[in-house]
Design a protein around this motif. Sequence first.
Motif, PDB file in Angstrom:
ATOM      1  N   HIS A  15      51.838  59.748 -21.419  1.00  0.00           N
ATOM      2  CA  HIS A  15      51.853  59.040 -20.138  1.00  0.00           C
ATOM      3  C   HIS A  15      51.807  57.531 -20.352  1.00  0.00           C
ATOM      4  CE1 HIS A  15      51.427  62.699 -17.758  1.00  0.00           C
ATOM      5  NE2 HIS A  15      50.498  63.096 -18.600  1.00  0.00           N
ATOM      6  N   SER A  16      51.017  57.065 -21.316  1.00  0.00           N
ATOM      7  CA  SER A  16      50.918  55.614 -21.534  1.00  0.00           C
ATOM      8  C   SER A  16      52.227  55.052 -22.078  1.00  0.00           C
ATOM      9  CB  SER A  16      49.754  55.281 -22.473  1.00  0.00           C
ATOM     10  OG  SER A  16      49.968  55.801 -23.777  1.00  0.00           O
ATOM     11  N   ARG A  17      52.925  55.811 -22.929  1.00  0.00           N
ATOM     12  CA  ARG A  17      54.217  55.360 -23.438  1.00  0.00           C
ATOM     13  C   ARG A  17      55.248  55.275 -22.312  1.00  0.00           C
ATOM     14  NH1 ARG A  17      55.288  55.339 -28.902  1.00  0.00           N
ATOM     15  NH2 ARG A  17      53.561  56.008 -30.220  1.00  0.00           N
ATOM     16  N   GLN A  18      55.262  56.281 -21.455  1.00  0.00           N
ATOM     17  CA  GLN A  18      56.209  56.260 -20.345  1.00  0.00           C
ATOM     18  C   GLN A  18      55.909  55.105 -19.391  1.00  0.00           C
ATOM     19  OE1 GLN A  18      57.327  60.245 -18.689  1.00  0.00           O
ATOM     20  NE2 GLN A  18      55.819  61.000 -20.147  1.00  0.00           N
ATOM     21  N   LEU A  19      54.612  54.813 -19.208  1.00  0.00           N
ATOM     22  CA  LEU A  19      54.239  53.716 -18.318  1.00  0.00           C
ATOM     23  C   LEU A  19      54.610  52.372 -18.928  1.00  0.00           C
ATOM     24  CD1 LEU A  19      52.967  52.732 -15.725  1.00  0.00           C
ATOM     25  CD2 LEU A  19      50.701  52.981 -16.791  1.00  0.00           C
ATOM     26  N   SER A 173      47.431  51.722 -14.168  1.00  0.00           N
ATOM     27  CA  SER A 173      46.911  52.964 -14.737  1.00  0.00           C
ATOM     28  C   SER A 173      47.466  54.218 -14.071  1.00  0.00           C
ATOM     29  CB  SER A 173      45.382  52.983 -14.641  1.00  0.00           C
ATOM     30  OG  SER A 173      44.962  52.981 -13.290  1.00  0.00           O
ATOM     31  N   VAL A 174      47.607  55.243 -14.898  1.00  0.00           N
ATOM     32  CA  VAL A 174      47.881  56.605 -14.448  1.00  0.00           C
ATOM     33  C   VAL A 174      46.663  57.422 -14.854  1.00  0.00           C
ATOM     34  CG1 VAL A 174      49.344  58.638 -14.710  1.00  0.00           C
ATOM     35  CG2 VAL A 174      50.368  56.357 -14.687  1.00  0.00           C
ATOM     36  N   GLN A 175      45.944  57.926 -13.859  1.00  0.00           N
ATOM     37  CA  GLN A 175      44.672  58.583 -14.120  1.00  0.00           C
ATOM     38  C   GLN A 175      44.747  60.078 -13.817  1.00  0.00           C
ATOM     39  OE1 GLN A 175      41.223  56.262 -12.700  1.00  0.00           O
ATOM     40  NE2 GLN A 175      42.649  54.618 -12.189  1.00  0.00           N
ATOM     41  N   ASP A 181      51.065  67.667 -13.098  1.00  0.00           N
ATOM     42  CA  ASP A 181      52.294  68.243 -13.624  1.00  0.00           C
ATOM     43  C   ASP A 181      53.328  67.126 -13.761  1.00  0.00           C
ATOM     44  OD1 ASP A 181      53.461  67.765 -11.097  1.00  0.00           O
ATOM     45  OD2 ASP A 181      53.033  69.790 -10.386  1.00  0.00           O
ATOM     46  N   GLN A 182      54.521  67.465 -14.199  1.00  0.00           N
ATOM     47  CA  GLN A 182      55.522  66.444 -14.493  1.00  0.00           C
ATOM     48  C   GLN A 182      55.883  65.605 -13.269  1.00  0.00           C
ATOM     49  OE1 GLN A 182      58.969  68.062 -16.435  1.00  0.00           O
ATOM     50  NE2 GLN A 182      59.844  66.067 -16.895  1.00  0.00           N
ATOM     51  N   LEU A 187      55.202  60.492  -9.966  1.00  0.00           N
ATOM     52  CA  LEU A 187      54.747  59.806  -8.757  1.00  0.00           C
ATOM     53  C   LEU A 187      53.596  58.856  -9.066  1.00  0.00           C
ATOM     54  CD1 LEU A 187      54.867  62.776  -6.194  1.00  0.00           C
ATOM     55  CD2 LEU A 187      56.427  60.810  -6.327  1.00  0.00           C
ATOM     56  N   ALA A 188      52.708  59.262  -9.981  1.00  0.00           N
ATOM     57  CA  ALA A 188      51.578  58.410 -10.360  1.00  0.00           C
ATOM     58  C   ALA A 188      52.066  57.145 -11.058  1.00  0.00           C
ATOM     59  CB  ALA A 188      50.618  59.184 -11.259  1.00  0.00           C
ATOM     60  N   ARG A 189      53.097  57.264 -11.911  1.00  0.00           N
ATOM     61  CA  ARG A 189      53.668  56.081 -12.576  1.00  0.00           C
ATOM     62  C   ARG A 189      54.290  55.145 -11.553  1.00  0.00           C
ATOM     63  NH1 ARG A 189      55.477  59.803 -16.282  1.00  0.00           N
ATOM     64  NH2 ARG A 189      57.627  59.734 -15.472  1.00  0.00           N
TER      65      ARG A 189
END
Length: 207
Positions: A15-19, A173-175, A181-182, A187-189
């Motif tokens: 998730h951090s890499r995608q963000l 942040s994405v928490q 799920d994917q 949506l969080a990003r």
Amino acid sequence: MNILHIDCSPRPESHSRQLSAAIVKKLLEIVPNARISRRDFASTPLPHASSDYATTLSSPGTLAAPLKGSLDLSETLIQEVETADVIVIGTPMNNLTVPSVLKAWIDQILRAGRTFKSTPTGKVGMLRNRPVFVGIASGGVFTGDRANQPDFLTPYLSAVLDCIGLKSLQFLSVQATAFLDQEQAKLAREKALAKIDLTVIGNVPCL
């Protein structure tokens, strides 16, 4: 514009890499010809401080006459920061704070007499301020009404980067990634990216 893009997660599709990649993409929409320098501390981790490095930094006397080669890595990493107009860091929150691979980088770029000077009132940064975007992924929740764990990452990074003169930090942040799920993660990003302030790029000297 030069962008220094740092990733820390050992997971290739984390998730951090995608963000962090999404943050860089946003920057490239503004400055499409920007040059990107990469540091992937998962695929190419930095060594922790060596004996020679620690000995050189141990006193003003040894710092004035450093052991041969002891500061080479530190100097390379500091010059990468100096060359960058913008820094993007993607990092997971590991056990409430930064992962050890990011701490190894911090230990090399915080150097007395080079990136900060000590004064009676505390450390004063010697580097030019520039925007720093930090994309954080956390399995739990550390902000807001649903927070269920403390946050030692953002105050720590704020403090140590301020020591060297980097004051313009934005944390995105994405928490609760352990429960997403994917589609929810996407949506969080998007929600995190909606909070980014790109007006600071207009203050980058080279633009």
